[in-house]
Motif scaffolding. Structure first.
Motif, PDB file in Angstrom:
ATOM      1  N   GLU A 186     -18.344  41.294 -81.863  1.00  0.00           N
ATOM      2  CA  GLU A 186     -18.219  40.859 -83.252  1.00  0.00           C
ATOM      3  C   GLU A 186     -16.786  40.441 -83.573  1.00  0.00           C
ATOM      4  OE1 GLU A 186     -17.053  45.211 -83.890  1.00  0.00           O
ATOM      5  OE2 GLU A 186     -18.367  44.073 -82.543  1.00  0.00           O
ATOM      6  N   ILE A 187     -15.812  41.012 -82.862  1.00  0.00           N
ATOM      7  CA  ILE A 187     -14.420  40.593 -83.059  1.00  0.00           C
ATOM      8  C   ILE A 187     -14.223  39.188 -82.501  1.00  0.00           C
ATOM      9  CG2 ILE A 187     -12.021  41.053 -82.405  1.00  0.00           C
ATOM     10  CD1 ILE A 187     -12.630  44.010 -82.548  1.00  0.00           C
ATOM     11  N   ILE A 188     -14.851  38.896 -81.376  1.00  0.00           N
ATOM     12  CA  ILE A 188     -14.762  37.545 -80.811  1.00  0.00           C
ATOM     13  C   ILE A 188     -15.401  36.543 -81.774  1.00  0.00           C
ATOM     14  CG2 ILE A 188     -15.315  36.065 -78.857  1.00  0.00           C
ATOM     15  CD1 ILE A 188     -15.611  38.642 -77.170  1.00  0.00           C
ATOM     16  N   ARG A 189     -16.540  36.903 -82.360  1.00  0.00           N
ATOM     17  CA  ARG A 189     -17.187  36.003 -83.320  1.00  0.00           C
ATOM     18  C   ARG A 189     -16.278  35.733 -84.515  1.00  0.00           C
ATOM     19  NH1 ARG A 189     -21.845  38.948 -81.694  1.00  0.00           N
ATOM     20  NH2 ARG A 189     -21.766  40.332 -83.499  1.00  0.00           N
ATOM     21  N   LEU A 190     -15.564  36.760 -84.975  1.00  0.00           N
ATOM     22  CA  LEU A 190     -14.612  36.554 -86.066  1.00  0.00           C
ATOM     23  C   LEU A 190     -13.503  35.591 -85.640  1.00  0.00           C
ATOM     24  CD1 LEU A 190     -13.335  37.121 -88.823  1.00  0.00           C
ATOM     25  CD2 LEU A 190     -12.253  39.154 -87.808  1.00  0.00           C
ATOM     26  N   MET A 191     -12.973  35.781 -84.430  1.00  0.00           N
ATOM     27  CA  MET A 191     -11.909  34.905 -83.940  1.00  0.00           C
ATOM     28  C   MET A 191     -12.368  33.447 -83.906  1.00  0.00           C
ATOM     29  SD  MET A 191     -10.619  37.370 -80.834  1.00  0.00           S
ATOM     30  CE  MET A 191      -9.248  36.378 -80.224  1.00  0.00           C
ATOM     31  N   VAL A 192     -13.581  33.214 -83.390  1.00  0.00           N
ATOM     32  CA  VAL A 192     -14.095  31.849 -83.303  1.00  0.00           C
ATOM     33  C   VAL A 192     -14.352  31.298 -84.700  1.00  0.00           C
ATOM     34  CG1 VAL A 192     -15.934  30.375 -82.400  1.00  0.00           C
ATOM     35  CG2 VAL A 192     -15.108  32.311 -81.053  1.00  0.00           C
ATOM     36  N   SER A 193     -14.889  32.131 -85.584  1.00  0.00           N
ATOM     37  CA  SER A 193     -15.149  31.709 -86.965  1.00  0.00           C
ATOM     38  C   SER A 193     -13.864  31.259 -87.642  1.00  0.00           C
ATOM     39  CB  SER A 193     -15.797  32.861 -87.735  1.00  0.00           C
ATOM     40  OG  SER A 193     -16.056  32.488 -89.079  1.00  0.00           O
ATOM     41  N   LEU A 194     -12.783  32.005 -87.429  1.00  0.00           N
ATOM     42  CA  LEU A 194     -11.490  31.640 -88.029  1.00  0.00           C
ATOM     43  C   LEU A 194     -10.937  30.359 -87.407  1.00  0.00           C
ATOM     44  CD1 LEU A 194      -9.910  35.210 -88.099  1.00  0.00           C
ATOM     45  CD2 LEU A 194     -10.582  33.873 -90.104  1.00  0.00           C
ATOM     46  N   LEU A 195     -11.074  30.227 -86.091  1.00  0.00           N
ATOM     47  CA  LEU A 195     -10.552  29.038 -85.413  1.00  0.00           C
ATOM     48  C   LEU A 195     -11.211  27.757 -85.916  1.00  0.00           C
ATOM     49  CD1 LEU A 195     -10.162  29.799 -81.583  1.00  0.00           C
ATOM     50  CD2 LEU A 195      -8.374  29.492 -83.284  1.00  0.00           C
ATOM     51  N   LEU A 196     -12.512  27.850 -86.230  1.00  0.00           N
ATOM     52  CA  LEU A 196     -13.277  26.647 -86.520  1.00  0.00           C
ATOM     53  C   LEU A 196     -13.580  26.456 -88.001  1.00  0.00           C
ATOM     54  CD1 LEU A 196     -15.855  26.832 -83.585  1.00  0.00           C
ATOM     55  CD2 LEU A 196     -13.591  25.789 -83.597  1.00  0.00           C
ATOM     56  N   ALA A 197     -13.186  27.410 -88.841  1.00  0.00           N
ATOM     57  CA  ALA A 197     -13.601  27.413 -90.244  1.00  0.00           C
ATOM     58  C   ALA A 197     -13.301  26.107 -90.968  1.00  0.00           C
ATOM     59  CB  ALA A 197     -12.937  28.584 -90.980  1.00  0.00           C
ATOM     60  N   GLU A 198     -12.125  25.546 -90.721  1.00  0.00           N
ATOM     61  CA  GLU A 198     -11.709  24.331 -91.435  1.00  0.00           C
ATOM     62  C   GLU A 198     -11.861  23.073 -90.575  1.00  0.00           C
ATOM     63  OE1 GLU A 198      -8.428  26.184 -94.476  1.00  0.00           O
ATOM     64  OE2 GLU A 198      -7.698  25.533 -92.525  1.00  0.00           O
ATOM     65  N   ALA A 435     -19.710  43.851 -89.462  1.00  0.00           N
ATOM     66  CA  ALA A 435     -21.036  43.289 -89.660  1.00  0.00           C
ATOM     67  C   ALA A 435     -20.879  41.795 -89.952  1.00  0.00           C
ATOM     68  CB  ALA A 435     -21.731  43.986 -90.825  1.00  0.00           C
ATOM     69  N   ASP A 436     -21.989  41.054 -89.911  1.00  0.00           N
ATOM     70  CA  ASP A 436     -21.920  39.614 -90.173  1.00  0.00           C
ATOM     71  C   ASP A 436     -21.304  39.318 -91.539  1.00  0.00           C
ATOM     72  OD1 ASP A 436     -23.012  39.060 -87.717  1.00  0.00           O
ATOM     73  OD2 ASP A 436     -25.043  38.731 -88.462  1.00  0.00           O
ATOM     74  N   ASP A 437     -21.617  40.155 -92.532  1.00  0.00           N
ATOM     75  CA  ASP A 437     -21.058  39.964 -93.881  1.00  0.00           C
ATOM     76  C   ASP A 437     -19.534  40.045 -93.864  1.00  0.00           C
ATOM     77  OD1 ASP A 437     -23.533  39.613 -94.951  1.00  0.00           O
ATOM     78  OD2 ASP A 437     -23.681  41.599 -95.861  1.00  0.00           O
ATOM     79  N   HIS A 438     -19.001  40.965 -93.072  1.00  0.00           N
ATOM     80  CA  HIS A 438     -17.543  41.104 -93.011  1.00  0.00           C
ATOM     81  C   HIS A 438     -16.905  39.857 -92.395  1.00  0.00           C
ATOM     82  CE1 HIS A 438     -18.728  45.551 -92.803  1.00  0.00           C
ATOM     83  NE2 HIS A 438     -18.267  45.323 -94.012  1.00  0.00           N
ATOM     84  N   ILE A 439     -17.535  39.338 -91.352  1.00  0.00           N
ATOM     85  CA  ILE A 439     -17.020  38.123 -90.708  1.00  0.00           C
ATOM     86  C   ILE A 439     -17.009  36.974 -91.714  1.00  0.00           C
ATOM     87  CG2 ILE A 439     -17.476  36.386 -88.922  1.00  0.00           C
ATOM     88  CD1 ILE A 439     -18.576  38.676 -87.186  1.00  0.00           C
ATOM     89  N   GLN A 440     -18.092  36.849 -92.482  1.00  0.00           N
ATOM     90  CA  GLN A 440     -18.169  35.782 -93.480  1.00  0.00           C
ATOM     91  C   GLN A 440     -17.134  35.966 -94.580  1.00  0.00           C
ATOM     92  OE1 GLN A 440     -22.266  35.893 -94.743  1.00  0.00           O
ATOM     93  NE2 GLN A 440     -23.039  35.408 -92.684  1.00  0.00           N
ATOM     94  N   GLN A 441     -16.945  37.208 -95.028  1.00  0.00           N
ATOM     95  CA  GLN A 441     -15.984  37.472 -96.098  1.00  0.00           C
ATOM     96  C   GLN A 441     -14.550  37.182 -95.655  1.00  0.00           C
ATOM     97  OE1 GLN A 441     -16.703  41.545 -97.267  1.00  0.00           O
ATOM     98  NE2 GLN A 441     -18.832  41.120 -97.789  1.00  0.00           N
ATOM     99  N   ILE A 442     -14.196  37.644 -94.469  1.00  0.00           N
ATOM    100  CA  ILE A 442     -12.827  37.418 -93.973  1.00  0.00           C
ATOM    101  C   ILE A 442     -12.588  35.926 -93.747  1.00  0.00           C
ATOM    102  CG2 ILE A 442     -11.223  37.873 -92.073  1.00  0.00           C
ATOM    103  CD1 ILE A 442     -12.755  40.567 -91.684  1.00  0.00           C
ATOM    104  N   THR A 443     -13.595  35.246 -93.195  1.00  0.00           N
ATOM    105  CA  THR A 443     -13.464  33.801 -92.971  1.00  0.00           C
ATOM    106  C   THR A 443     -13.311  33.053 -94.294  1.00  0.00           C
ATOM    107  OG1 THR A 443     -14.813  33.971 -90.969  1.00  0.00           O
ATOM    108  CG2 THR A 443     -14.530  31.778 -91.907  1.00  0.00           C
ATOM    109  N   LYS A 444     -14.037  33.499 -95.329  1.00  0.00           N
ATOM    110  CA  LYS A 444     -13.924  32.848 -96.649  1.00  0.00           C
ATOM    111  C   LYS A 444     -12.533  33.060 -97.248  1.00  0.00           C
ATOM    112  CE  LYS A 444     -16.321  32.281-101.056  1.00  0.00           C
ATOM    113  NZ  LYS A 444     -15.103  32.229-101.873  1.00  0.00           N
ATOM    114  N   ILE A 445     -11.988  34.279 -97.107  1.00  0.00           N
ATOM    115  CA  ILE A 445     -10.631  34.557 -97.600  1.00  0.00           C
ATOM    116  C   ILE A 445      -9.638  33.631 -96.913  1.00  0.00           C
ATOM    117  CG2 ILE A 445      -8.775  36.290 -97.605  1.00  0.00           C
ATOM    118  CD1 ILE A 445     -11.074  38.403 -97.848  1.00  0.00           C
ATOM    119  N   TYR A 446      -9.825  33.470 -95.625  1.00  0.00           N
ATOM    120  CA  TYR A 446      -8.959  32.568 -94.858  1.00  0.00           C
ATOM    121  C   TYR A 446      -9.120  31.126 -95.335  1.00  0.00           C
ATOM    122  CZ  TYR A 446      -7.903  29.502 -90.892  1.00  0.00           C
ATOM    123  OH  TYR A 446      -7.468  28.474 -90.115  1.00  0.00           O
ATOM    124  N   SER A 447     -10.362  30.666 -95.468  1.00  0.00           N
ATOM    125  CA  SER A 447     -10.620  29.267 -95.831  1.00  0.00           C
ATOM    126  C   SER A 447     -10.195  28.950 -97.264  1.00  0.00           C
ATOM    127  CB  SER A 447     -12.110  28.946 -95.670  1.00  0.00           C
ATOM    128  OG  SER A 447     -12.522  29.111 -94.349  1.00  0.00           O
TER     129      SER A 447
END
Length: 489
Positions: A186-198, A435-447
């Protein structure tokens, strides 16, 4: 039959504890068990077409040499990139206890050359000889036939978890450093989500290719999870080519075998020290992810690295961290592989690369170099107790030479330490997960890229500082400083 992947990992662990105790030392258990996990997985991938391969081999073995026979047998194996032409697999070996050592050698030699090279990294021949002498080879093979590791029953994702759970336990038995840890998916998924968010829009459509690289790839977890995430969440048609280098022979063998099993190019996984034997010299990559070992010394490589640091075109010219921690060397190595038209990097660090080193130190010079080039995009503070073998504070750094315009000259700091769910059952030191919600929330804060309680945005210049020594004179001799009163600002 053992079912879910945690039960399978527990079963395999228990096999090691039950059978190997006394004949092998505890720190040797992983050396014995892990190659058998790989062999069982390979067997079950090949099982459906095994007899077809044997028939093709018998038909052409006298008329074709190995080089010309190899593509024929790969085709017979279901268009896989590997095969086994031997009559034997672990299941058939367990049905014939006589001549076991001889049959086992026939089985190993029946694999295609690329698999035999992987097995060589496990030093299987020496392990099997010792098992046979201790009357354990048949018992171990028999036990492994009880574990269904077929792709239909265990996905690549789950197989990764099995390997990593076993590696964690075996490394704990070996008293290996806490830096030898593995990255939860799930940490890797967060990393990829952040890399590709924008950058999702530019990845849409067919016919596009992007490369992903990890210079400390372990068992391939980062690479495989990154590709899975892209195909599941962004574009199933995007071609993602994976590249990795790994120092440890055992984990390298696992990584290369996984690449074979999932139909990727195993030659893109290479063995050796990324600092002194860069197997991808001159290569550049679209995306890079890594979780390099924390607090691991580079003293053995010091002469080579210091020599390269004197080269203005070398990877380490910006500065060298102290020899007790090579984490920032990995980041410099990855920066050297950024494409001219833009690459993005996500790397996991502990607190040391953030805080260690005064102004003018090697660590400070590296940070200065990164920030003055406007490569540091964001740092995300994660919760403690997220990793299997360490509970310390960890951070994701996002580094890029292709910032969006609104991020130019800025660095975003995100405090995500409270974004987690508790594990139902601890895995080593891992007591929390995203959890998936946390990944989405952190990615949204970043974006969103706005200031809040958990998001702070700074100008690059805010991170610049100079260390000033403040001297006070001796009472008896005001022309000389009193070192006991020395202070720094």
């Amino acid at each position: 039959m053992v079912n879910n992947f945690q039960e399978k990992a527990n079963f395999i662990w228990q096999v090691a504890d039950d059978l190997l105790r006394g004949a092998f030392k505890a720190h040797e258990y992983g050396d014995v068990i892990l190659p058998f996990v790989v062999l069982r997985r390979l067997d079950m991938v090949l099982e459906q077409n095994k007899d077809v391969v044997i028939r093709q081999y018998e038909q052409f073995k006298d008329s074709l040499d190995e080089e010309r026979l190899t593509p024929v047998l790969k085709q017979a194996a279901g268009k896989l990139d590997f095969y086994n032409r031997s009559f034997y697999d672990l299941r058939r070996l367990a049905q014939d206890a006589s001549n076991l050592e001889l049959n086992f050698n026939n089985y190993i030699n029946g694999f295609s050359k690329n698999v035999r090279e992987i097995i060589d990294n496990f030093q299987v021949e020496k392990i099997v000889s010792k098992l046979f002498k201790n009357d354990l080879l048949y018992k171990l093979i028999e036990k492994f036939t009880e574990v269904d590791l077929s792709p239909n029953n265990v996905s690549n994702h789950e197989m990764g978890y099995i390997f990593e759970d076993l590696l964690r336990r075996f490394s704990e038995m070996s008293n290996e450093t806490a830096g030898e840890h593995y990255t939860p998916r799930e940490i890797i998924r967060l990393m990829v989500s952040l890399l590709l968010a924008e950058h999702k829009d530019e990845l849409q459509g067919k016919g596009k290719i992007r490369s992903v690289y990890d210079p400390a790839c372990g068992t391939d977890g980062m690479l495989i999870t990154a590709k899975e995430y892209v195909h599941s969440n962004i574009n199933p048609d995007l071609e993602v080519t994976m590249f990795g280098q790994e120092l440890n022979e055992q984990t390298f063998a696992i990584a290369k075998s996984e690449m074979l099993i999932i139909g990727e190019n195993p030659e893109n996984i290479r063995q050796g020290d990324s600092f002194t034997r860069d197997k991808f010299k001159g290569h550049h990559f679209s995306f890079m992810l890594s979780n390099p070992p924390f607090g691991v010394s580079w003293a053995k490589e010091e002469d080579f690295i210091r020599n390269e640091s004197g080269n203005p075109n070398g990877r380490f010219f910006a500065g060298l961290p102290r020899t007790s921690d090579g984490a920032l060397l990995f980041l410099q190595h990855m920066i050297s592989k950024m494409e001219a038209n833009g690459s993005r990097i996500a790397i996991i660090f502990n607190g040391s690369p953030l805080f260690t080193g005064d102004a003018g130190s090697g660590e400070s010079d590296i940070r200065k170099w990164i920030i003055e080039n406007d490569w540091l995009e964001a740092i995300i503070a994660m919760p403690t107790e997220m990793f299997y073998n360490t509970g310390i504070a960890t951070y994701i750094w996002i580094v890029t030479n292709r910032k969006p315009d609104h991020r130019n000259g800025k660095v975003q700091l995100i405090n995500a330490v409270d974004f987690y769910a508790p594990m139902r059952k601890n895995l080593g030191n891992k007591r929390k997960y995203f959890a998936d919600d946390h990944i989405q929330q952190i990615t949204k804060i970043y974006s969103d890229f706005i200031e809040s309680e958990v998001s702070k945005i700074f100008d690059n210049e805010d991170f610049g500082y100079t260390k000033v020594t403040v001297e006070r004179p001796l009472k008896d001799n005001p022309k000389k400083p009193d070192s006991s009163l020395r202070a720094y600002e």
